[in-house]
Design a protein around this motif. Sequence first.
Motif, PDB file in Angstrom:
ATOM      1  N   GLU A 246      39.344  25.414  25.908  1.00 43.95           N
ATOM      2  CA  GLU A 246      39.632  26.844  25.769  1.00 43.95           C
ATOM      3  C   GLU A 246      40.388  27.318  27.005  1.00 43.95           C
ATOM      4  N   ILE A 247      41.161  28.364  26.832  1.00 44.28           N
ATOM      5  CA  ILE A 247      41.751  29.100  27.948  1.00 44.28           C
ATOM      6  C   ILE A 247      41.491  30.578  27.693  1.00 44.28           C
ATOM      7  N   LYS A 248      40.875  31.247  28.670  1.00 46.84           N
ATOM      8  CA  LYS A 248      40.461  32.634  28.432  1.00 46.84           C
ATOM      9  C   LYS A 248      40.569  33.466  29.710  1.00 46.84           C
ATOM     10  N   PRO A 249      41.214  34.630  29.645  1.00 52.68           N
ATOM     11  CA  PRO A 249      41.174  35.559  30.780  1.00 52.68           C
ATOM     12  C   PRO A 249      39.758  36.097  30.977  1.00 52.68           C
ATOM     13  N   THR A 250      39.395  36.357  32.215  1.00 58.66           N
ATOM     14  CA  THR A 250      38.139  37.051  32.499  1.00 58.66           C
ATOM     15  C   THR A 250      38.411  38.548  32.432  1.00 58.66           C
ATOM     16  N   ASP A 251      37.635  39.267  31.606  1.00 60.96           N
ATOM     17  CA  ASP A 251      37.886  40.694  31.426  1.00 60.96           C
ATOM     18  C   ASP A 251      36.639  41.504  31.750  1.00 60.96           C
ATOM     19  N   ASN A 267      36.209  45.029  38.295  1.00 65.58           N
ATOM     20  CA  ASN A 267      37.132  46.163  38.314  1.00 65.58           C
ATOM     21  C   ASN A 267      37.545  46.541  39.737  1.00 65.58           C
ATOM     22  N   ASN A 268      36.732  46.165  40.719  1.00 63.68           N
ATOM     23  CA  ASN A 268      37.074  46.413  42.128  1.00 63.68           C
ATOM     24  C   ASN A 268      38.007  45.351  42.691  1.00 63.68           C
ATOM     25  N   PHE A 269      38.156  44.242  41.976  1.00 66.25           N
ATOM     26  CA  PHE A 269      38.941  43.121  42.473  1.00 66.25           C
ATOM     27  C   PHE A 269      40.375  43.117  41.931  1.00 66.25           C
ATOM     28  N   LEU A 270      40.658  44.024  40.964  1.00 68.27           N
ATOM     29  CA  LEU A 270      41.965  44.077  40.323  1.00 68.27           C
ATOM     30  C   LEU A 270      42.684  45.378  40.694  1.00 68.27           C
ATOM     31  N   ASN A 271      43.994  45.399  40.449  1.00 73.13           N
ATOM     32  CA  ASN A 271      44.722  46.646  40.666  1.00 73.13           C
ATOM     33  C   ASN A 271      44.386  47.655  39.563  1.00 73.13           C
ATOM     34  N   GLU A 272      44.986  48.828  39.624  1.00 78.13           N
ATOM     35  CA  GLU A 272      44.574  49.925  38.740  1.00 78.13           C
ATOM     36  C   GLU A 272      44.747  49.601  37.260  1.00 78.13           C
ATOM     37  N   ASN A 273      45.795  48.897  36.904  1.00 78.17           N
ATOM     38  CA  ASN A 273      45.998  48.577  35.485  1.00 78.17           C
ATOM     39  C   ASN A 273      45.551  47.164  35.114  1.00 78.17           C
ATOM     40  N   GLY A 274      44.919  46.455  36.057  1.00 78.74           N
ATOM     41  CA  GLY A 274      44.323  45.152  35.773  1.00 78.74           C
ATOM     42  C   GLY A 274      45.314  44.027  35.586  1.00 78.74           C
ATOM     43  N   THR A 275      46.569  44.232  36.007  1.00 83.84           N
ATOM     44  CA  THR A 275      47.596  43.205  35.795  1.00 83.84           C
ATOM     45  C   THR A 275      47.665  42.186  36.920  1.00 83.84           C
ATOM     46  N   LYS A 276      47.063  42.501  38.076  1.00 86.70           N
ATOM     47  CA  LYS A 276      47.051  41.589  39.215  1.00 86.70           C
ATOM     48  C   LYS A 276      45.748  41.782  39.988  1.00 86.70           C
ATOM     49  N   THR A 277      45.412  40.788  40.812  1.00 87.69           N
ATOM     50  CA  THR A 277      44.318  41.012  41.758  1.00 87.69           C
ATOM     51  C   THR A 277      44.802  42.005  42.810  1.00 87.69           C
ATOM     52  N   ILE A 278      43.896  42.532  43.602  1.00 86.21           N
ATOM     53  CA  ILE A 278      44.321  43.511  44.602  1.00 86.21           C
ATOM     54  C   ILE A 278      45.196  42.882  45.673  1.00 86.21           C
ATOM     55  N   GLY A 280      47.628  40.922  44.789  1.00 88.00           N
ATOM     56  CA  GLY A 280      48.927  40.730  44.150  1.00 88.00           C
ATOM     57  C   GLY A 280      49.080  39.434  43.389  1.00 88.00           C
ATOM     58  N   TYR A 281      48.007  38.666  43.221  1.00 88.21           N
ATOM     59  CA  TYR A 281      48.064  37.413  42.476  1.00 88.21           C
ATOM     60  C   TYR A 281      47.815  37.664  40.982  1.00 88.21           C
ATOM     61  N   PRO A 282      48.138  36.694  40.138  1.00 93.09           N
ATOM     62  CA  PRO A 282      47.803  36.833  38.714  1.00 93.09           C
ATOM     63  C   PRO A 282      46.298  37.041  38.543  1.00 93.09           C
ATOM     64  N   PRO A 283      45.890  37.845  37.554  1.00 96.98           N
ATOM     65  CA  PRO A 283      44.452  38.092  37.346  1.00 96.98           C
ATOM     66  C   PRO A 283      43.746  36.821  36.891  1.00 96.98           C
ATOM     67  N   PRO A 284      42.415  36.796  36.990  1.00 94.43           N
ATOM     68  CA  PRO A 284      41.682  35.546  36.711  1.00 94.43           C
ATOM     69  C   PRO A 284      41.785  35.095  35.254  1.00 94.43           C
ATOM     70  N   ILE A 285      42.206  33.843  35.110  1.00 91.74           N
ATOM     71  CA  ILE A 285      42.206  33.137  33.826  1.00 91.74           C
ATOM     72  C   ILE A 285      41.436  31.848  34.046  1.00 91.74           C
TER      73      ILE A 285
END
Length: 293
Positions: A246-251, A267-278, A280-285
């Motif tokens: 499986e491959i799954k984003p963590t939401d 929610n504290n570890f991501l930017n406001e719209n959840g598209t990157k970590t704070i 600036g990296y890709p969000p967790p997958i």
Amino acid sequence: MQIDEIRKEKLRQFTFKNIAPLKEMIDNLKEYQVDEVKFNNAIEIIGKLDEEVEKVAKALMPWRKGPFRIGDLFIDSEWQSFIKYNMLEKHFNLKDKVVADVGCNNGYYMFRMLSQNPKKVVGFDPMALFKLQFDFINHFVKSDKLKYELLGVEHLPFYEEKFDTIFCLGVLYHRSDPVTMLKQLKQALKDGGEVILDTFIIEGDEEIALTPKRYAKMRNIYFIPTINALKNWAEIAKFKEFEVLEIKPTDLDEQRKTDWIEGESLNNFLNENGTKTIEGYPPPIRGYVRLKI
């Protein structure tokens, strides 16, 4: 150092001033009438309980993995761990097998595994608080198939027992030498054994890995590979089979802040719209793979 000597050293944690009172609470927990235990999304313990149970449960915070329901008390853990377990369950059969859960936290997955009737499940995690949370839940479940070891993945090659199936969920990215860790998992398998592994990944076909100084506010994230880089690591560690399950984003449905944890959550570890970590990296997958020897 021999395994028994390491065990004795790890037990010293229970004398620490922040841990000793919690252990005393668990040791003195009285027996309750438990009518039934259900291994559903929440590990559910049905019986006659009282306010002592809530007092002990709150003293054992933070609860990262779960949830658990004990009588009328609902422990709403940070992680909705059933999402991961339910997704993976169709990929394994544990009947009559000797199983390890490396990085088992409080044993939520171990308790869920009981429904597949394994021969034995051994959890490995060096954190005393997680062991006490496990002891608290198993005080009611009373399973003789479960064993908790205050040991880490580095101790697996010297452990007294080999395993049919090893679960290693959310550990690899915490290790500064992931190939060595994969070798340690391999050494702990029986012939024909398998590892069910989950780790952060980055998207792409290249054979590369992200090496952040911090990732989602965590300093102990060393390498986040592409699937192809992870496959290369497994081949270097001499695994013969590599299967993507499986491959799954963590939401925010899976990981979120609740009253049962302290501090921040996804929610504290991501930017406001959840598209990157704070950072600036890709969000967790997460990539979920099966490795076989």
